[in-house]
Design an enzyme around this catalytic site. Structure first.
Site, PDB file in Angstrom:
ATOM      1  N   GLY A 133     -42.678 109.365  21.204  1.00  0.00           N
ATOM      2  CA  GLY A 133     -42.963 109.104  19.797  1.00  0.00           C
ATOM      3  C   GLY A 133     -41.736 108.531  19.108  1.00  0.00           C
ATOM      4  O   GLY A 133     -41.827 107.607  18.292  1.00  0.00           O
ATOM      5  N   THR A 134     -40.601 109.056  19.464  1.00  0.00           N
ATOM      6  CA  THR A 134     -39.349 108.581  18.867  1.00  0.00           C
ATOM      7  C   THR A 134     -39.137 107.098  19.145  1.00  0.00           C
ATOM      8  O   THR A 134     -38.797 106.327  18.237  1.00  0.00           O
ATOM      9  CB  THR A 134     -38.159 109.400  19.424  1.00  0.00           C
ATOM     10  OG1 THR A 134     -38.359 110.779  19.081  1.00  0.00           O
ATOM     11  CG2 THR A 134     -36.837 108.913  18.866  1.00  0.00           C
ATOM     12  N   ASN A 186     -45.748 117.299  10.584  1.00  0.00           N
ATOM     13  CA  ASN A 186     -45.633 118.228  11.706  1.00  0.00           C
ATOM     14  C   ASN A 186     -45.334 119.658  11.263  1.00  0.00           C
ATOM     15  O   ASN A 186     -45.688 120.601  11.941  1.00  0.00           O
ATOM     16  CB  ASN A 186     -44.561 117.737  12.693  1.00  0.00           C
ATOM     17  CG  ASN A 186     -43.284 117.321  12.014  1.00  0.00           C
ATOM     18  OD1 ASN A 186     -43.291 116.545  11.066  1.00  0.00           O
ATOM     19  ND2 ASN A 186     -42.162 117.825  12.475  1.00  0.00           N
ATOM     20  N   SER A 237     -47.547 110.082  20.694  1.00  0.00           N
ATOM     21  CA  SER A 237     -46.680 110.730  21.684  1.00  0.00           C
ATOM     22  C   SER A 237     -47.521 111.560  22.648  1.00  0.00           C
ATOM     23  O   SER A 237     -48.392 112.315  22.223  1.00  0.00           O
ATOM     24  CB  SER A 237     -45.652 111.621  20.986  1.00  0.00           C
ATOM     25  OG  SER A 237     -44.956 112.387  21.957  1.00  0.00           O
ATOM     26  N   HIS A 247     -46.728 114.151  24.740  1.00  0.00           N
ATOM     27  CA  HIS A 247     -46.578 115.608  24.913  1.00  0.00           C
ATOM     28  C   HIS A 247     -47.126 116.420  23.744  1.00  0.00           C
ATOM     29  O   HIS A 247     -47.135 117.641  23.800  1.00  0.00           O
ATOM     30  CB  HIS A 247     -45.125 115.978  25.232  1.00  0.00           C
ATOM     31  CG  HIS A 247     -44.167 115.922  24.085  1.00  0.00           C
ATOM     32  ND1 HIS A 247     -43.754 117.039  23.417  1.00  0.00           N
ATOM     33  CD2 HIS A 247     -43.546 114.872  23.496  1.00  0.00           C
ATOM     34  CE1 HIS A 247     -42.891 116.683  22.468  1.00  0.00           C
ATOM     35  NE2 HIS A 247     -42.755 115.376  22.501  1.00  0.00           N
ATOM     36  N   CYS A 282     -36.505 120.322  15.624  1.00  0.00           N
ATOM     37  CA  CYS A 282     -35.330 119.445  15.629  1.00  0.00           C
ATOM     38  C   CYS A 282     -34.239 119.971  14.705  1.00  0.00           C
ATOM     39  O   CYS A 282     -33.070 119.663  14.880  1.00  0.00           O
ATOM     40  CB  CYS A 282     -35.715 118.043  15.205  1.00  0.00           C
ATOM     41  SG  CYS A 282     -37.245 117.524  15.947  1.00  0.00           S
TER      42      CYS A 282
HETATM   43  C1  LIG Z   1     -42.888 115.141  17.875  1.00  0.00           C
HETATM   44  C2  LIG Z   1     -42.930 114.114  16.826  1.00  0.00           C
HETATM   45  C3  LIG Z   1     -42.262 112.892  16.988  1.00  0.00           C
HETATM   46  C4  LIG Z   1     -41.393 112.594  18.182  1.00  0.00           C
HETATM   47  O1  LIG Z   1     -42.113 112.412  19.363  1.00  0.00           O
HETATM   48  P1  LIG Z   1     -41.334 112.553  20.763  1.00  0.00           P
HETATM   49  O2  LIG Z   1     -42.312 112.098  21.775  1.00  0.00           O
HETATM   50  O3  LIG Z   1     -40.969 114.001  20.906  1.00  0.00           O
HETATM   51  O4  LIG Z   1     -40.139 111.684  20.694  1.00  0.00           O
HETATM   52  C5  LIG Z   1     -42.358 111.972  15.979  1.00  0.00           C
HETATM   53  N1  LIG Z   1     -43.077 112.215  14.868  1.00  0.00           N
HETATM   54  C6  LIG Z   1     -43.731 113.370  14.680  1.00  0.00           C
HETATM   55  C7  LIG Z   1     -44.533 113.570  13.438  1.00  0.00           C
HETATM   56  C8  LIG Z   1     -43.675 114.363  15.642  1.00  0.00           C
HETATM   57  O5  LIG Z   1     -44.306 115.518  15.438  1.00  0.00           O
END
Ligand SMILES: *Cc1c(COP(=O)(O)O)cnc(C)c1O
Length: 405
Positions: A76-77, A155, A203, A205, A329
């Protein structure tokens, strides 16, 4: 590891999720027998390319997109970073970005860095439910705005933004509209065909695929510049040999989400509401954080006044219950969550807020166990707190610790 997560009551699904057994089964052959490179010319490569195509179709289907609009990423990052960079590179003459104060660090920290590189960034404020003000958005948009990047759902508190109302305004000014939908995918039905969204981050996971795989939706016709430059993979939109097992896993996870979305979210909502309403009824001085009318079905963020969230988490952990105090985080630092702070919550709730996030594997028995244990935990901690019910005293102590850090 001493304790295994499988022995825990895992209510931290907004941080990460268990890999679905069907996903493991689907990806396993690609870690063993089918180890080829999908770009290779031989049959082996060709077969892999076909499997990757199926996974791309499955991922696209979950959000109502075309197969060609999906770019696989590492996370996601990466999706957030790539979308923001691409939007700016596509319109080099525009130097303004709009985002919100409650974004994930994968957006917020990119914007902060861009500020040091000559971009002007507007961080939209939120109300006490974590909702932005549409009139503030309207007032901020100009012809110089290259990009509006906001999250679909938060989140930490689960608040869902009015994405299409935002998008309609963004389109009036010809800016690119990027949405971090990492928390919304699989929890909210999405259809890119009828959406104003130009780019959307996914993302793996967070939807029962493994860590290290994600996808970025790029609407056909939106000018795109890659973040990673090298080979021609992903039609030149993301260089690097494909993470084939990860891609297969994401495809399978997407297929399952689509199949189960309606039923699973209905179940999660029911369990979440039972948890939340019972805790609120049994425990004095606690409040729900977020927008209960527009909220993810799996998320409950509750503020327990006069005590520390970290202390609650430690005691929950002793009982084998995994929850979170907002964002994974920022935990580890004692800073209260930037989301709750942006909402202007009083000190008393800011420090004692806990997030429970459910998934389709959460059982009724697990929820009942949390309901049984939570009142005791809060009572115990409050008995230890010298400022129980003493708002002024608590406030003074907090200010004292902040000053002396
Ligand atoms: C977890 C998350 C991300 C980051 O995703 P990763 O795959 O862990 O890098 C970005 N945005 C939101 C809203 C998230 O919950």
């Amino acid at each position: 590891m001493e304790t295994m997560l499988k022995d825990c009551i895992y209510l931290d699904n907004n941080a990460t999720t268990k890999v679905a057994p069907q996903v493991i089964e689907a990806m396993m052959p690609f870690l063993t027998d089918y180890y080829g490179n999908p770009s290779s010319m031989h049959t082996f490569g060709g077969q892999l390319a076909k499997s990757v195509k199926v996974a791309r179709e499955q991922t696209a289907a979950l959000i109502g997109a075309e197969e060609s609009e999906i770019v696989f990423t590492s996370s996601g990052t990466e999706g957030d970073n790539a979308a923001i960079r691409a939007a700016l590179l596509a319109q080099p003459e525009k130097r303004h970005i709009i985002t919100s104060q409650v974004e994930h660090p994968a957006v917020l920290n990119v914007c902060k860095q861009l500020e040091t590189q000559g971009y002007q960034v507007t961080y939209l404020s939120v109300n006490d439910k974590g909702q932005i003000y549409l009139n503030e958005l309207e007032a901020s948009l100009t012809g110089n705005t290259a990009l509006v990047t906001v999250m679909y759902a938060n989140n930490e508190i689960g608040t869902i933004f009015p994405i299409e109302e935002i998008g309609a305004r963004v389109k009036e000014y010809g800016a690119i509209f990027h949405v971090d939908a990492v928390q919304a995918v699989g929890k909210v039905p999405l259809n890119m065909k009828t959406s104003t969204i130009d780019m959307l981050t996914i993302s793996g996971h967070k939807i029962h695929a493994p860590k290290g795989i994600g996808a970025l939706y790029v609407k056909r016709g939106v000018r795109f510049r890659p973040l990673l430059i090298g080979g021609h993979q992903e039609r030149g939109r993301r260089a690097g040999t494909e993470n084939v097992p990860g891609i297969i896993a994401l495809g399978k996870a997407a297929e399952l989400e689509m199949l189960l979305l309606e039923e699973a979210t209905k179940r999660e909502r029911k369990l979440r509401d039972r948890l939340e309403q019972t805790l609120l009824a049994k425990i004095p001085d606690c409040v729900v954080n977020g927008d209960v009318k527009n909220r993810l079905p799996n998320t409950s963020n509750i503020g327990f006044k006069y005590i520390e969230g970290e202390a609650i988490l430690l005691l929950l952990n002793k009982h084998g219950i995994c929850a979170s105090s907002g964002s994974a985080c920022t935990s580890g630092s004692l800073e209260p969550s930037h989301v709750l702070r942006a909402m202007g919550l009083p000190y008393t709730t800011l420090h004692g807020s806990i997030r429970f996030s459910l998934c389709r594997y959460t059982t009724e028995a697990e929820i009942e166990q949390v309901i049984a244990i939570m009142p005791e935990i809060v009572e115990r901690l409050r008995a230890l707190s010298p400022f129980n019910n003493d708002e002024a005293g608590w406030l003074q102590q907090q200010e004292h610790t902040l000053v002396n850090r």
